[in-house]
Scaffold this motif. Structure first.
Motif, PDB file in Angstrom:
ATOM      1  N   ASP A   3     -10.900   2.919  52.488  1.00 55.38           N
ATOM      2  CA  ASP A   3     -10.071   3.430  51.397  1.00 55.38           C
ATOM      3  C   ASP A   3      -9.017   2.414  50.966  1.00 55.38           C
ATOM      4  O   ASP A   3      -8.714   2.300  49.786  1.00 55.38           O
ATOM      5  CB  ASP A   3      -9.387   4.730  51.806  1.00 55.38           C
ATOM      6  N   GLU A   4      -8.459   1.676  51.937  1.00 51.31           N
ATOM      7  CA  GLU A   4      -7.434   0.682  51.602  1.00 51.31           C
ATOM      8  C   GLU A   4      -8.013  -0.409  50.715  1.00 51.31           C
ATOM      9  O   GLU A   4      -7.365  -0.856  49.766  1.00 51.31           O
ATOM     10  CB  GLU A   4      -6.860   0.071  52.874  1.00 51.31           C
ATOM     11  N   GLN A   7      -8.564   0.977  47.222  1.00 50.64           N
ATOM     12  CA  GLN A   7      -7.281   1.139  46.538  1.00 50.64           C
ATOM     13  C   GLN A   7      -6.748  -0.214  46.078  1.00 50.64           C
ATOM     14  O   GLN A   7      -6.235  -0.341  44.970  1.00 50.64           O
ATOM     15  CB  GLN A   7      -6.266   1.825  47.449  1.00 50.64           C
ATOM     16  N   ARG A   8      -6.900  -1.217  46.915  1.00 49.25           N
ATOM     17  CA  ARG A   8      -6.444  -2.563  46.567  1.00 49.25           C
ATOM     18  C   ARG A   8      -7.199  -3.088  45.338  1.00 49.25           C
ATOM     19  O   ARG A   8      -6.605  -3.660  44.437  1.00 49.25           O
ATOM     20  CB  ARG A   8      -6.635  -3.497  47.767  1.00 49.25           C
TER      21      ARG A   8
END
Length: 74
Positions: A3-4, A7-8
Motif C-alpha cells: 500500500d505504501e 500511495q507513493r
C-alpha cells in the motif's frame, strides 16, 4: 506491491500534474524563462523528495534539536 508503494506512486503522479500546471502558470504570469522554470522545477522536486512541508522534515529538525539541547544526558 504494498500500500505504501502504491500511495507513493499516486502522490508522485499527482505532484507531477500539479507541478506542470504551476510551472506553465508561472511562465505566463511572471514571464519565467526556460532556465528559471527549470530552477523552480528543481526546487519543487527537492521539496517533494525531502518531505519539506509535509511535517517529515520538521519532525527530523525537532528530533535533532532535542538532542542538541544543553544539559541533555546521553
Amino acid at each position: 506491491m504494498g500500500d505504501e508503494f502504491l500511495q507513493r506512486r499516486e502522490n508522485e503522479r499527482f505532484f507531477e500534474e500539479v507541478k506542470r500546471q504551476y510551472l506553465a502558470d508561472m511562465k505566463i504570469r511572471f514571464g519565467f524563462t526556460d532556465l528559471q522554470a527549470t530552477q523552480a522545477e528543481s526546487l519543487a522536486n527537492w521539496a517533494f523528495e525531502s518531505g519539506f512541508g509535509s511535517g517529515v522534515s520538521y519532525a527530523h529538525y525537532e528530533e535533532s534539536a532535542i538532542r542538541l539541547r544543553p544539559g541533555r544526558r546521553a
